[in-house]
Write an enzyme that holds these catalytic residues in place. Structure first.
Site, PDB file in Angstrom:
ATOM      1  CG  ASN A   1      -1.846   1.144   1.290  1.00 43.03           C
ATOM      2  OD1 ASN A   1      -1.450   2.259   0.974  1.00 43.03           O
ATOM      3  ND2 ASN A   1      -3.074   0.920   1.694  1.00 43.03           N
TER       4      ASN A   1
ATOM      5  CG  ASP B   1      -3.129   4.723   0.316  1.00 46.63           C
ATOM      6  OD1 ASP B   1      -3.281   4.905  -0.900  1.00 46.63           O
ATOM      7  OD2 ASP B   1      -3.883   4.011   1.013  1.00 46.63           O
ATOM      8  CG  HIS B   2       0.776   6.290   4.611  1.00 44.05           C
ATOM      9  ND1 HIS B   2      -0.119   7.283   4.962  1.00 44.05           N
ATOM     10  CD2 HIS B   2       0.234   5.124   5.036  1.00 44.05           C
ATOM     11  CE1 HIS B   2      -1.148   6.732   5.596  1.00 44.05           C
ATOM     12  NE2 HIS B   2      -0.961   5.423   5.647  1.00 44.05           N
TER      13      HIS B   2
ATOM     14  CG  HIS C   1      -8.356   4.009   1.023  1.00 39.46           C
ATOM     15  ND1 HIS C   1      -8.543   3.885   2.381  1.00 39.46           N
ATOM     16  CD2 HIS C   1      -9.569   4.322   0.515  1.00 39.46           C
ATOM     17  CE1 HIS C   1      -9.814   4.121   2.679  1.00 39.46           C
ATOM     18  NE2 HIS C   1     -10.457   4.396   1.556  1.00 39.46           N
TER      19      HIS C   1
ATOM     20  NE  ARG D   1      -8.553   7.200   4.341  1.00 36.80           N
ATOM     21  CZ  ARG D   1      -9.421   6.867   5.295  1.00 36.80           C
ATOM     22  NH1 ARG D   1     -10.529   7.553   5.458  1.00 36.80           N
ATOM     23  NH2 ARG D   1      -9.160   5.864   6.097  1.00 36.80           N
TER      24      ARG D   1
ATOM     25  NE  ARG E   1      -7.677  11.033   5.443  1.00 40.79           N
ATOM     26  CZ  ARG E   1      -8.174  10.451   6.533  1.00 40.79           C
ATOM     27  NH1 ARG E   1      -7.422   9.677   7.276  1.00 40.79           N
ATOM     28  NH2 ARG E   1      -9.425  10.657   6.883  1.00 40.79           N
TER      29      ARG E   1
ATOM     30  CD  GLU F   1      -6.947  -0.295   1.031  1.00 40.61           C
ATOM     31  OE1 GLU F   1      -7.166   0.736   1.695  1.00 40.61           O
ATOM     32  OE2 GLU F   1      -6.052  -1.082   1.298  1.00 40.61           O
TER      33      GLU F   1
ATOM     34  CB  THR G   1      -9.457   1.509   7.125  1.00 41.12           C
ATOM     35  OG1 THR G   1      -9.165   2.306   5.979  1.00 41.12           O
ATOM     36  CG2 THR G   1     -10.790   0.830   6.932  1.00 41.12           C
TER      37      THR G   1
ATOM     38  CD  GLU H   1      -6.931  -6.456   2.964  1.00 38.89           C
ATOM     39  OE1 GLU H   1      -7.058  -6.302   1.728  1.00 38.89           O
ATOM     40  OE2 GLU H   1      -6.211  -5.728   3.671  1.00 38.89           O
TER      41      GLU H   1
ATOM     42  CG  HIS I   1      -5.163  -1.896   9.771  1.00 36.00           C
ATOM     43  ND1 HIS I   1      -5.538  -0.805   9.024  1.00 36.00           N
ATOM     44  CD2 HIS I   1      -4.910  -1.420  11.005  1.00 36.00           C
ATOM     45  CE1 HIS I   1      -5.528   0.264   9.780  1.00 36.00           C
ATOM     46  NE2 HIS I   1      -5.138  -0.071  10.980  1.00 36.00           N
TER      47      HIS I   1
ATOM     48  N   GLY J   1       1.154  -1.384   4.359  1.00 37.54           N
ATOM     49  CA  GLY J   1       1.475  -0.043   3.893  1.00 37.54           C
ATOM     50  C   GLY J   1       2.301   0.784   4.849  1.00 37.54           C
TER      51      GLY J   1
HETATM   52  N1  PXP Z   1      -5.729  -3.313   3.857  1.00 38.91           N
HETATM   53  C1  PXP Z   1      -6.716  -2.389   3.880  1.00 38.91           C
HETATM   54  C2  PXP Z   1      -8.054  -2.776   3.345  1.00 38.91           C
HETATM   55  C3  PXP Z   1      -6.473  -1.088   4.362  1.00 38.91           C
HETATM   56  O1  PXP Z   1      -7.466  -0.183   4.387  1.00 38.91           O
HETATM   57  C4  PXP Z   1      -5.175  -0.771   4.805  1.00 38.91           C
HETATM   58  C5  PXP Z   1      -4.880   0.629   5.283  1.00 38.91           C
HETATM   59  O2  PXP Z   1      -5.619   0.887   6.395  1.00 38.91           O
HETATM   60  C6  PXP Z   1      -4.185  -1.754   4.763  1.00 38.91           C
HETATM   61  C7  PXP Z   1      -4.489  -3.021   4.283  1.00 38.91           C
HETATM   62  C8  PXP Z   1      -2.769  -1.482   5.178  1.00 38.91           C
HETATM   63  O3  PXP Z   1      -2.689  -1.137   6.509  1.00 38.91           O
HETATM   64  P1  PXP Z   1      -1.329  -0.569   7.065  1.00 38.91           P
HETATM   65  O4  PXP Z   1      -1.089   0.746   6.368  1.00 38.91           O
HETATM   66  O5  PXP Z   1      -1.571  -0.425   8.525  1.00 38.91           O
HETATM   67  O6  PXP Z   1      -0.254  -1.561   6.740  1.00 38.91           O
END
Ligand code: PXP
Length: 246
Positions: free
Chosen positions: A13, A15-16, A49, A51, A55, A76, A107, A157, A197, A219
């Site tokens: 992931n 996103d960050h 994701h 959103r 963000r 996502e 999430t 998931e 997560h 992520g």
């Molecule tokens: N899977 C889903 C569906 C998510 O929404 C997220 C981010 O919250 C992740 C995996 C990855 O989580 P993390 O960033 O805590 O590794």
């Protein structure tokens, strides 16, 4: 003879990367570049994701990330008409439906697939008809698996937040067993189980050892570690830990 276990896929992931970019409003660091690196160093997929508040990644990032890598994209998304329209336009390999609240930091829990059946049913159906593999981000709970079956979702998931945040010892074991039991239940009912997560180098291996799990999505920790050792090294290390646990 024991059956060889299938390889556990790692969805990264990114996103960050976009969160850091957005802090200054310019183009750097570019999540599309992160996607290219993940493809080179052992990642099996890219998770993003989009959103409602944009963000982290933005609409235009999705197409750029798709063209930057041949890896499957897992989008996502909240169960809204806006996100459905975007998913149908971009046609990612997979779409993971997640609960979304504007005020949350991340999430924070699973989707109530059971309570939201009527809202989810047309979205799951339309994504499926478009050839997008639908997954539901749910708590490891038999009611939610039952709901996923009723919705015809091919994938679930499991939200591993409770496991990741459990204090050491018995609480961790309880959460782990819950995820292992629900992975077995999902697989027995023809649903492919994934998990994600809060996973880190320290807590990933017991999850990776659950034989029915086919994919982990990770992520925040990987991008955080990349600050210290580089994205390639953080993805490779996670990959190695997952393989060693298998
Ligand atoms: N899977 C889903 C569906 C998510 O929404 C997220 C981010 O919250 C992740 C995996 C990855 O989580 P993390 O960033 O805590 O590794």
């Amino acid at each position: 003879m024991q059956q060889p276990r299938s390889r556990l896929r790692l969805g990264v992931n990114i996103d960050h990367v976009a969160t850091i970019r957005n802090a200054r409003g310019g183009p750097h660091p570019d999540p599309a570049r992160a996607a290219e690196i993940v493809a080179r160093c052992g990642g099996d997929g890219i998770t993003v994701h989009l959103r409602e508040d944009r963000r982290h990644i933005r609409d235009e990032d999705l197409a750029r990330i798709q063209s930057a890598t041949g890896l499957p994209i897992n989008l996502e998304m909240a169960a809204t008409d806006e996100m459905l329209e975007i998913a149908l336009r971009h046609r990612p390999h997979a779409a993971c439906i997640v609960p979304e609240r504007r005020e949350e930091r991340t999430t924070e829990g699973g989707l109530d697939a059971a309570g939201l059946h009527n809202q989810l049913a047309p979205i799951v159906a339309r994504l499926g008809e478009a050839g997008i593999r639908v997954s539901l981000f749910i708590a490891p709970d038999p009611r939610q698996i039952e709901a996923a079956m009723q919705l015809g979702a091919p994938v679930v998931e499991f939200h591993t937040g409770e496991y990741a945040h459990a204090e050491a010892g018995e609480a961790v074991a309880v959460e782990l067993k819950r995820i292992a039991d629900m992975a077995a239940l999902a697989a027995k009912n023809g649903i492919e189980p994934h998990a994600g997560h809060g996973l880190t180098y320290d807590n990933v291996q017991p999850i990776a050892a659950i034989p029915q799990l086919a994919e982990l999505n990770i992520g925040h920790y990987l991008i955080g570690e990349a600050i210290f050792c580089g994205l390639e090294a953080s993805v490779r290390r996670m990959r190695d830990l997952m393989d060693a646990a298998r």
